[in-house]
Design an enzyme around this catalytic site. Structure first.
Site, PDB file in Angstrom:
ATOM      1  N   ASP A  46       0.840  -1.204   0.000  1.00  0.00           N
ATOM      2  CA  ASP A  46       0.000   0.000   0.000  1.00  0.00           C
ATOM      3  C   ASP A  46       0.878   1.258   0.000  1.00  0.00           C
ATOM      4  O   ASP A  46       0.374   2.378  -0.049  1.00  0.00           O
ATOM      5  CB  ASP A  46      -1.010  -0.005   1.158  1.00  0.00           C
ATOM      6  CG  ASP A  46      -0.352  -0.030   2.524  1.00  0.00           C
ATOM      7  OD1 ASP A  46       0.894  -0.087   2.596  1.00  0.00           O
ATOM      8  OD2 ASP A  46      -1.089   0.020   3.525  1.00  0.00           O
ATOM      9  N   SER A  47       2.208   1.056  -0.013  1.00  0.00           N
ATOM     10  CA  SER A  47       3.124   2.165  -0.292  1.00  0.00           C
ATOM     11  C   SER A  47       2.769   2.801  -1.622  1.00  0.00           C
ATOM     12  O   SER A  47       3.179   3.934  -1.902  1.00  0.00           O
ATOM     13  CB  SER A  47       4.577   1.671  -0.329  1.00  0.00           C
ATOM     14  OG  SER A  47       4.711   0.544  -1.176  1.00  0.00           O
ATOM     15  N   ASP A  85      -0.954  -6.191  -0.315  1.00  0.00           N
ATOM     16  CA  ASP A  85      -1.250  -5.617   1.007  1.00  0.00           C
ATOM     17  C   ASP A  85      -2.753  -5.523   1.242  1.00  0.00           C
ATOM     18  O   ASP A  85      -3.511  -5.184   0.336  1.00  0.00           O
ATOM     19  CB  ASP A  85      -0.683  -4.186   1.073  1.00  0.00           C
ATOM     20  CG  ASP A  85       0.410  -4.040   2.113  1.00  0.00           C
ATOM     21  OD1 ASP A  85       0.468  -4.870   3.042  1.00  0.00           O
ATOM     22  OD2 ASP A  85       1.194  -3.094   1.983  1.00  0.00           O
ATOM     23  N   GLU A 117      -0.808  -5.661   8.392  1.00  0.00           N
ATOM     24  CA  GLU A 117       0.000  -4.977   9.413  1.00  0.00           C
ATOM     25  C   GLU A 117      -0.586  -5.222  10.806  1.00  0.00           C
ATOM     26  O   GLU A 117      -1.813  -5.189  10.977  1.00  0.00           O
ATOM     27  CB  GLU A 117       0.008  -3.462   9.150  1.00  0.00           C
ATOM     28  CG  GLU A 117       0.782  -3.079   7.906  1.00  0.00           C
ATOM     29  CD  GLU A 117       0.912  -1.569   7.723  1.00  0.00           C
ATOM     30  OE1 GLU A 117       0.552  -0.804   8.647  1.00  0.00           O
ATOM     31  OE2 GLU A 117       1.382  -1.161   6.654  1.00  0.00           O
ATOM     32  N   GLU A 184       9.772  -4.033   9.915  1.00  0.00           N
ATOM     33  CA  GLU A 184      10.116  -2.726   9.351  1.00  0.00           C
ATOM     34  C   GLU A 184      10.704  -1.796  10.409  1.00  0.00           C
ATOM     35  O   GLU A 184      10.117  -1.579  11.480  1.00  0.00           O
ATOM     36  CB  GLU A 184       8.863  -2.080   8.714  1.00  0.00           C
ATOM     37  CG  GLU A 184       9.177  -0.728   8.073  1.00  0.00           C
ATOM     38  CD  GLU A 184       8.133  -0.237   7.100  1.00  0.00           C
ATOM     39  OE1 GLU A 184       7.174  -0.987   6.793  1.00  0.00           O
ATOM     40  OE2 GLU A 184       8.262   0.922   6.637  1.00  0.00           O
TER      41      GLU A 184
HETATM   42  O1  KIV Z   1       3.566  -1.032   1.538  1.00  0.00           O
HETATM   43  C1  KIV Z   1       4.711  -1.467   1.411  1.00  0.00           C
HETATM   44  O2  KIV Z   1       5.389  -1.299   0.386  1.00  0.00           O
HETATM   45  C2  KIV Z   1       5.276  -2.226   2.526  1.00  0.00           C
HETATM   46  C3  KIV Z   1       6.750  -2.436   2.524  1.00  0.00           C
HETATM   47  C4  KIV Z   1       7.420  -1.171   2.878  1.00  0.00           C
HETATM   48  C5  KIV Z   1       7.147  -3.545   3.407  1.00  0.00           C
HETATM   49  O3  KIV Z   1       4.575  -2.609   3.396  1.00  0.00           O
END
Ligand code: KIV
Length: 266
Positions: A46-47, A85, A117, A184
């Site tokens: 979700d980045s 995610d 998460e 992380e």
């Molecule tokens: O959303 C993402 O890209 C992540 C990574 C930073 C592990 O959760």
């Protein structure tokens, strides 16, 4: 499915002491490039809210957006494991809603696993998902969806209490059936201890060299953002400069009338 890497392959990597290399991806061309490499895992994180949409946090990302990008990544690849995610709000309302969203993501994209998460408070959801046949990766330490609780993206679990909670959470996640755990931005010594305390692979980002694998956000490691200088990100190239120079050269050629040439015309 062919020879796509599976979550069980990655568990075997850990047992064999073979490191896991993972990166994020969100689009077709990048995924094609990654597919031709030896990368083990692509995370459709979700980045994408921050590095693809330019938002300041990952909070606004929706299930539909994750599905949109994950399907592109899955369709563009044949080899790496693809993990999607679960975005903020997609697994907190109820276990049923979490299951419904996870099933949607799996069925509509063809991805191989999902990531959630959180520690103890998501254990019952993870149990339900894994019992239902959905491979799940956990994510501990700096969990960006908790930015409004944390107040910053600084190092987590520096103090003993938070470190103890994280260690306990890792064991709880393993008991709940996760296939691996993303760690992380935590101290390397803590990540080492956690990695030694669980049989599933740990995949670190800003968590030092002792994790069973590493993941980076692809735009960070390619140098898209000249202002980004996180200690844990190694910039393997400088795409910002490469693109800027190419675009400026193109503009000059157009202005001078040297593009297109005879050879580039019909
Ligand atoms: O959303 C993402 O890209 C992540 C990574 C930073 C592990 O959760």
């Amino acid at each position: 499915m062919g020879d796509r890497i599976s979550v069980s392959d990655l568990r075997k990597y850990k047992a064999a002491g073979k490191k896991i290399a993972a990166l994020t991806a969100y689009d077709f061309y990048t995924s094609k490039i990654l597919d031709r490499s030896d990368l083990d895992m692509i995370l459709v994180g979700d980045s994408l809210g921050m590095v693809f949409q330019g938002k300041t946090t990952t909070i606004p990302v929706t299930v539909d957006q994750i599905i949109y990008h994950t399907k592109i990544v899955v369709d563009a690849t044949a080899r790496p494991l693809v993990v999607a995610d679960m975005p903020f709000g997609s697994f907190q309302i109820s276990t049923e809603k979490a299951l419904e969203n996870a099933f949607r993501i799996m069925k509509e994209t063809g991805c191989n696993a999902i990531k959630i998460e959180g520690g103890e408070r998501v254990v019952s959801v993870i149990e339900k998902l894994t019992e239902s046949g959905i491979p799940v990766y956990g994510h501990l330490g700096l969990t960006p969806q908790s930015i409004n609780e944390f107040g910053s993206y600084k190092l987590r679990a520096k103090n003993n209490e938070e470190a103890e909670t994280l260690k306990r959470d890792a064991v709880l996640l393993e008991k709940a059936g996760v296939s691996g755990i993303v760690l992380e931005k935590i101290p390397a010594a803590l990540a080492k201890e956690v990695s030694g305390s669980v049989t599933v692979p740990t995949i670190g980002i800003g968590a030092g060299p002792f994790c069973d694998g590493q993941v980076l956000v692809i735009t960070d490691m390619l140098g898209f953002d000249p202002d980004l200088n996180f200690k844990f990100v190694r910039k393997y190239t400088d795409v910002n400069t490469i693109i800027t120079e190419a675009v400026n050269e193109y503009i000059n050629d157009v202005k001078k009338g040297t593009f297109p040439s005879d050879k580039e015309s019909y």
